[in-house]
Design a protein around this motif. Structure first.
Motif, PDB file in Angstrom:
ATOM      1  N   TYR A 178      -4.981  12.636 -12.356  1.00  0.00           N
ATOM      2  CA  TYR A 178      -3.692  12.041 -11.729  1.00  0.00           C
ATOM      3  C   TYR A 178      -3.995  10.662 -11.047  1.00  0.00           C
ATOM      4  CZ  TYR A 178       0.553  12.358  -9.278  1.00  0.00           C
ATOM      5  OH  TYR A 178       1.941  12.161  -8.599  1.00  0.00           O
ATOM      6  N   TYR A 179      -3.385   9.703 -11.489  1.00  0.00           N
ATOM      7  CA  TYR A 179      -3.362   8.310 -11.187  1.00  0.00           C
ATOM      8  C   TYR A 179      -2.215   7.983 -10.021  1.00  0.00           C
ATOM      9  CZ  TYR A 179      -6.185   7.973 -15.073  1.00  0.00           C
ATOM     10  OH  TYR A 179      -7.187   8.039 -16.175  1.00  0.00           O
ATOM     11  N   LEU A 180      -2.888   7.270  -8.788  1.00  0.00           N
ATOM     12  CA  LEU A 180      -1.953   6.909  -7.712  1.00  0.00           C
ATOM     13  C   LEU A 180      -2.186   5.574  -7.614  1.00  0.00           C
ATOM     14  CD1 LEU A 180      -2.369   9.677  -5.237  1.00  0.00           C
ATOM     15  CD2 LEU A 180      -0.400   9.451  -6.543  1.00  0.00           C
ATOM     16  N   SER A 181      -1.173   4.684  -7.936  1.00  0.00           N
ATOM     17  CA  SER A 181      -1.220   3.211  -7.602  1.00  0.00           C
ATOM     18  C   SER A 181      -0.782   2.541  -6.513  1.00  0.00           C
ATOM     19  CB  SER A 181      -0.842   2.520  -9.228  1.00  0.00           C
ATOM     20  OG  SER A 181       0.578   2.716  -9.236  1.00  0.00           O
ATOM     21  N   TYR A 182      -1.013   1.442  -6.089  1.00  0.00           N
ATOM     22  CA  TYR A 182      -0.415   0.684  -4.842  1.00  0.00           C
ATOM     23  C   TYR A 182      -0.645  -0.621  -5.384  1.00  0.00           C
ATOM     24  CZ  TYR A 182       0.548  -0.698  -0.119  1.00  0.00           C
ATOM     25  OH  TYR A 182       0.804  -1.160   1.125  1.00  0.00           O
ATOM     26  N   ALA A 183       0.863  -1.569  -5.029  1.00  0.00           N
ATOM     27  CA  ALA A 183       0.835  -3.060  -5.203  1.00  0.00           C
ATOM     28  C   ALA A 183      -0.057  -3.414  -3.930  1.00  0.00           C
ATOM     29  CB  ALA A 183       2.236  -3.505  -5.373  1.00  0.00           C
ATOM     30  N   LEU A 184      -0.955  -4.338  -4.216  1.00  0.00           N
ATOM     31  CA  LEU A 184      -1.665  -5.323  -3.033  1.00  0.00           C
ATOM     32  C   LEU A 184      -0.892  -6.384  -2.905  1.00  0.00           C
ATOM     33  CD1 LEU A 184      -5.037  -4.652  -4.405  1.00  0.00           C
ATOM     34  CD2 LEU A 184      -3.977  -3.187  -2.489  1.00  0.00           C
ATOM     35  N   LYS A 185      -0.292  -6.688  -1.987  1.00  0.00           N
ATOM     36  CA  LYS A 185       0.432  -7.940  -1.375  1.00  0.00           C
ATOM     37  C   LYS A 185       0.009  -8.894  -0.386  1.00  0.00           C
ATOM     38  CE  LYS A 185       4.948  -5.706  -3.009  1.00  0.00           C
ATOM     39  NZ  LYS A 185       6.071  -5.197  -2.642  1.00  0.00           N
ATOM     40  N   GLU A 186       0.171  -9.950  -0.681  1.00  0.00           N
ATOM     41  CA  GLU A 186      -0.413 -11.144   0.549  1.00  0.00           C
ATOM     42  C   GLU A 186       0.606 -12.122   0.678  1.00  0.00           C
ATOM     43  OE1 GLU A 186      -4.542 -13.005   1.265  1.00  0.00           O
ATOM     44  OE2 GLU A 186      -3.568 -13.630  -0.661  1.00  0.00           O
ATOM     45  N   GLY A 187       1.230 -12.260   1.920  1.00  0.00           N
ATOM     46  CA  GLY A 187       2.304 -13.192   1.961  1.00  0.00           C
ATOM     47  C   GLY A 187       3.530 -12.748   1.234  1.00  0.00           C
ATOM     48  N   GLY A 188       3.576 -11.419   1.062  1.00  0.00           N
ATOM     49  CA  GLY A 188       4.828 -10.820   0.262  1.00  0.00           C
ATOM     50  C   GLY A 188       4.891 -11.003  -1.231  1.00  0.00           C
ATOM     51  N   LEU A 189       3.801 -11.749  -1.874  1.00  0.00           N
ATOM     52  CA  LEU A 189       3.585 -11.692  -3.326  1.00  0.00           C
ATOM     53  C   LEU A 189       2.888 -10.848  -3.626  1.00  0.00           C
ATOM     54  CD1 LEU A 189       3.489 -15.317  -3.812  1.00  0.00           C
ATOM     55  CD2 LEU A 189       5.514 -13.906  -3.891  1.00  0.00           C
ATOM     56  N   THR A 190       2.652  -9.804  -4.820  1.00  0.00           N
ATOM     57  CA  THR A 190       1.849  -9.100  -5.330  1.00  0.00           C
ATOM     58  C   THR A 190       0.715  -9.514  -5.972  1.00  0.00           C
ATOM     59  OG1 THR A 190       3.669  -7.332  -5.777  1.00  0.00           O
ATOM     60  CG2 THR A 190       1.624  -7.038  -6.979  1.00  0.00           C
ATOM     61  N   LYS A 191      -0.408  -9.419  -5.593  1.00  0.00           N
ATOM     62  CA  LYS A 191      -1.503 -10.315  -6.046  1.00  0.00           C
ATOM     63  C   LYS A 191      -2.437  -9.352  -7.174  1.00  0.00           C
ATOM     64  CE  LYS A 191      -1.217 -13.773  -3.536  1.00  0.00           C
ATOM     65  NZ  LYS A 191      -0.778 -15.229  -4.090  1.00  0.00           N
ATOM     66  N   GLY A 192      -2.178  -7.935  -6.953  1.00  0.00           N
ATOM     67  CA  GLY A 192      -2.723  -6.962  -7.689  1.00  0.00           C
ATOM     68  C   GLY A 192      -2.452  -5.517  -7.537  1.00  0.00           C
ATOM     69  N   VAL A 193      -3.260  -4.699  -8.088  1.00  0.00           N
ATOM     70  CA  VAL A 193      -2.665  -3.384  -8.027  1.00  0.00           C
ATOM     71  C   VAL A 193      -4.201  -2.383  -7.829  1.00  0.00           C
ATOM     72  CG1 VAL A 193      -1.843  -1.262  -9.184  1.00  0.00           C
ATOM     73  CG2 VAL A 193      -0.706  -3.380  -9.368  1.00  0.00           C
ATOM     74  N   ALA A 194      -4.084  -1.564  -6.699  1.00  0.00           N
ATOM     75  CA  ALA A 194      -5.252  -0.695  -6.595  1.00  0.00           C
ATOM     76  C   ALA A 194      -4.816   0.892  -7.143  1.00  0.00           C
ATOM     77  CB  ALA A 194      -5.434  -0.587  -5.154  1.00  0.00           C
ATOM     78  N   VAL A 195      -5.723   1.351  -7.762  1.00  0.00           N
ATOM     79  CA  VAL A 195      -5.428   2.646  -8.562  1.00  0.00           C
ATOM     80  C   VAL A 195      -6.714   3.519  -8.135  1.00  0.00           C
ATOM     81  CG1 VAL A 195      -5.278   3.705 -10.660  1.00  0.00           C
ATOM     82  CG2 VAL A 195      -4.238   1.466 -10.425  1.00  0.00           C
ATOM     83  N   VAL A 196      -6.247   4.679  -7.691  1.00  0.00           N
ATOM     84  CA  VAL A 196      -7.078   6.126  -7.478  1.00  0.00           C
ATOM     85  C   VAL A 196      -6.901   7.070  -8.496  1.00  0.00           C
ATOM     86  CG1 VAL A 196      -5.645   6.981  -5.692  1.00  0.00           C
ATOM     87  CG2 VAL A 196      -8.062   7.468  -5.793  1.00  0.00           C
ATOM     88  N   LYS A 197      -8.075   7.530  -9.074  1.00  0.00           N
ATOM     89  CA  LYS A 197      -7.703   8.460 -10.009  1.00  0.00           C
ATOM     90  C   LYS A 197      -8.375   9.761  -9.356  1.00  0.00           C
ATOM     91  CE  LYS A 197      -9.457   9.991 -14.763  1.00  0.00           C
ATOM     92  NZ  LYS A 197     -10.253   9.579 -15.813  1.00  0.00           N
ATOM     93  N   VAL A 198      -7.417  11.133  -9.413  1.00  0.00           N
ATOM     94  CA  VAL A 198      -7.774  12.100  -8.766  1.00  0.00           C
ATOM     95  C   VAL A 198      -8.096  13.116  -9.993  1.00  0.00           C
ATOM     96  CG1 VAL A 198      -7.263  14.131  -7.326  1.00  0.00           C
ATOM     97  CG2 VAL A 198      -6.462  11.667  -6.930  1.00  0.00           C
ATOM     98  N   ASN A 199      -9.483  13.823  -9.889  1.00  0.00           N
ATOM     99  CA  ASN A 199      -9.843  14.888 -10.894  1.00  0.00           C
ATOM    100  C   ASN A 199      -9.260  16.262 -10.335  1.00  0.00           C
ATOM    101  OD1 ASN A 199     -10.866  16.512 -12.789  1.00  0.00           O
ATOM    102  ND2 ASN A 199     -12.688  15.235 -12.996  1.00  0.00           N
ATOM    103  N   LEU A 200      -8.154  16.890 -11.286  1.00  0.00           N
ATOM    104  CA  LEU A 200      -7.895  18.331 -10.878  1.00  0.00           C
ATOM    105  C   LEU A 200      -8.691  19.451 -11.670  1.00  0.00           C
ATOM    106  CD1 LEU A 200      -4.037  17.359 -11.173  1.00  0.00           C
ATOM    107  CD2 LEU A 200      -5.448  17.278  -9.318  1.00  0.00           C
ATOM    108  N   GLU A 201      -9.679  19.013 -12.359  1.00  0.00           N
ATOM    109  CA  GLU A 201     -10.494  20.167 -13.036  1.00  0.00           C
ATOM    110  C   GLU A 201     -10.834  21.318 -12.028  1.00  0.00           C
ATOM    111  OE1 GLU A 201     -13.604  18.276 -15.373  1.00  0.00           O
ATOM    112  OE2 GLU A 201     -12.159  17.631 -16.700  1.00  0.00           O
ATOM    113  N   SER A 202     -11.094  21.088 -10.857  1.00  0.00           N
ATOM    114  CA  SER A 202     -11.678  22.031  -9.868  1.00  0.00           C
ATOM    115  C   SER A 202     -10.502  23.120  -9.731  1.00  0.00           C
ATOM    116  CB  SER A 202     -12.105  21.551  -8.600  1.00  0.00           C
ATOM    117  OG  SER A 202     -10.986  20.766  -7.867  1.00  0.00           O
ATOM    118  N   LEU A 203      -9.285  22.710  -9.759  1.00  0.00           N
ATOM    119  CA  LEU A 203      -8.435  23.688  -9.579  1.00  0.00           C
ATOM    120  C   LEU A 203      -8.046  24.440 -10.673  1.00  0.00           C
ATOM    121  CD1 LEU A 203      -5.562  21.336  -7.854  1.00  0.00           C
ATOM    122  CD2 LEU A 203      -6.787  23.348  -6.711  1.00  0.00           C
TER     123      LEU A 203
END
Length: 608
Positions: A178-203
């Motif tokens: 499961y991927y969660l993304s977040y726009a990285l902004k500096e001075g009100g402008l989007t410079k890039g995107v940070a993404v975390v991937k969550v593994n659900l296999e344990s559940l």
């Protein structure tokens, strides 16, 4: 079915009512017997099956609530992680200079250290073009570093709205997550995107050890997690061409064939038939902002086997009942034949029947008398209960009226006006009290509110003031300032008046006479208000103490009370979410303790 009565021939008498075994009459009776046995079997089976199905659904709903809470709690642990990268200057320097290899390595090491603490499957940074610049698994096979992931929905969602979420199989790692993304902004402008991937296999691994099967279905009706491997990445309904085209672009399921599961929902809902012919009870719960559905499937085979056993037992019981009826019918015919040949016995039987009828008439007359007496007793108990609840406010009303007359005679009009105001309050209280008498049999619909304990005790003492003065009892009160409980003003005063009245009853014939009232905040697992009313009277007998709050349990002599006051007080305390207890004190005396939820604590719990 063989008719036993038809084969019986009493010696010395003609055979009455015999018939050929295969006559239409007995064929009809045999068919009726078979139908009755089959009906008993079916009713037993159907009743047990649908009752078990209802229990299965109830348990499934509880299980779904637990599993949904676990899944939501697990995902919420990682929601903050992508936004954390917005605090790193190195990340923004890398987004400004993506070709700097040293900076790429430094940021990747930073991501790796964060991910080791967070426990996610992966954490990486993308340029606005979708190219992966740094990742926590930069030194592992299958790392996304260097790949362009602009086609992933979480990338376009983050650029458009600031955040994104997506479940899918990793293109490079081939692992679902499961991927969660977040726009990285500096001075009100989007410079890039940070993404975390969550593994659900344990559940998913935990689900395999459970008694029931579980599947997690996404918005496209495709199972993304399942307790059975053969169910994973298969739609529960055939997919439309538009959905298949969207899947081919975002590739959420890797190379899966997306073959439908072949489930068929059975008539009536709540049940499904699988492609192998097995039937399951199915319950579902929405979660993750109504984007996913959590399905719990309970195998019906054990329940059906139990229902079959009960149905078989019901059929056997029907057969036994029919055999018993046949034997009874046989016995009845024997008696009828015997009476036909014995006139004297018939005459005696007639006489006996007359005696039975006379006795039945006598019993009915006695029964009518008992019913009438029971009605009178119930009417007396109800009247006594009403008098018990109205007596104390009426006594206070009489005292206030007498004082008002004296004050008018003395010309103290201001004081008399205060008494008249008090009389008006008591009259309104009586009106409200009569509407509250239904708590004896029904739950009250009055809303609960914050009630001052000091005010309720003061008003209750005013109501029993005449009895306190007449008895000569000394009353002391110690109430913590600002103590408020969640209750109903009138019913709380009713509860306190009942306890004070019982305390005054206990002081009759004893010296010294004293009543102590203490109210304070009681800390514990749940903060509550503790109102303790003790008296210096004799202790309560142990057998009465155990049944103190049962109806009609009283130590008062006949005519003094029915034992309804404390039972009603306990009912009122419980309707507030509180408790009422009684105990003996050492060396003498008794104490009644009311525990009620605090108004501020109850409000806070409601807000949470």
């Amino acid at each position: 079915m063989t008719d036993l009565p038809s084969l019986v021939n009493i010696k010395g008498s003609p055979q009455v009512g015999s018939a050929a075994p295969h006559s239409p009459r007995w064929l009809v009776r045999g068919a009726m017997a078979i139908v009755l046995v089959m009906a008993a079997s079916w009713l037993g089976y159907a009743g047990a099956f649908y009752r078990g199905l209802g229990d299965l659904h109830a348990v499934a709903q509880q299980r779904l609530a637990v599993e949904a809470a676990r899944l939501d709690g697990y995902l919420s642990r990682f929601e903050y992680l992508p936004s954390l990268l917005e605090t790193s200057p190195d990340v923004f320097r890398l987004l400004g200079d993506p070709a700097d290899a040293a900076l790429q390595h430094a940021v990747s090491m930073y991501l790796k250290s964060i991910n080791l603490l967070a426990g996610a499957d992966n954490l990486y940074v993308l340029a606005v073009t979708g190219e992966a610049l740094a990742a926590a698994d930069f030194d592992q096979p299958g790392t996304p570093v260097g790949r362009n992931l602009s086609y992933r929905p979480y990338m376009s969602e983050a650029l458009a709205t600031g955040r994104g979420a997506f479940f899918g199989v990793g293109i490079t790692s081939a692992r679902a997550g499961y991927y969660l993304s977040y726009a990285l902004k500096e001075g009100g402008l989007t410079k890039g995107v940070a993404v975390v991937k969550v593994n659900l296999e344990s559940l998913e691994r935990e689900w395999r050890d459970r008694a029931s099967d579980i599947a997690l279905v996404d918005g496209r009706q495709v199972t993304i997690l399942a307790s059975r491997d053969e169910w994973r990445f298969r739609p529960i309904v055939p997919l439309s061409p538009e959905v298949l085209e969207n899947i081919s672009r975002s590739k959420p399921y890797g190379i899966s064939e997306l073959k439908p599961l072949g489930w068929t929902y059975l008539e009536g809902g709540g049940r499904v038939s699988a492609e192998d012919g097995s039937t399951y009870s199915i319950d579902e719960r929405w979660l993750n902002g109504n984007q996913w559905r959590l399905l719990l499937l309970g195998d019906e085979r054990p329940m059906r086997q139990t229902a079959l056993a009960i149905g078989s037992f019901s059929g056997l019981a029907g057969i036994v009942a029919l055999l018993a009826f046949g034997l009874l019918e046989q016995r009845r015919r024997e008696i009828r034949q015997r009476l036909a040949s014995q006139v004297a016995l018939q005459a005696a039987n007639d006489t006996l029947e007359i005696r039975v009828q006379e006795r039945t008439a006598e019993l009915r007359a006695a029964q009518d008398d008992l019913v009438h007496a029971g009605k009178l007793a119930a009417l007396g108990q109800m009247s006594a209960g009403i008098v018990h609840e109205l007596n104390q406010p009426l006594a206070a009303l009489q005292t206030a009226a007498d004082n008002a007359i004296l004050l008018v005679d003395r010309g103290a009009i201001g004081d008399a006006r205060g008494n008249l105001i008090r009389i008006g309050e008591l009259v309104r209280r009586l009106g409200r009290l009569t509407s509250q008498l239904r708590v004896f049999a029904y739950k009250s619909n009055s809303p609960l509110d914050a009630v001052s304990v000091a005010h309720a005790l003061t008003e209750s003492l005013k109501i029993v003031a005449a009895r306190v003065k007449e008895s000569g009892a000394e009353v002391s009160m110690d109430v913590e300032a600002g103590l408020r409980v969640l209750a109903d003003q009138i019913r709380l005063e009713q509860l306190l008046c009942n306890i004070l009245a019982n305390a005054l009853d206990a002081l009759e014939g004893v010296e010294p006479k004293s009543i102590s009232i203490r109210a304070s905040r009681e800390e514990g697992q749940t903060a509550r208000a503790r109102i303790a009313i003790s008296n210096s009277g004799p202790p309560i007998a142990p057998d009465v103490l155990q049944r103190m709050f049962e109806p009609f349990v009283t130590t008062k002599p006949a005519g003094k009370g029915l034992g309804l006051g404390l039972m009603l007080s306990n009912h009122i305390a419980r309707s507030f979410g509180g408790e009422l207890h009684a105990r003996n004190l050492v060396p003498r005396g008794a104490e009644f303790v009311v525990l009620l939820p605090l108004a501020d604590t109850a409000g806070a719990s409601h807000e949470r």
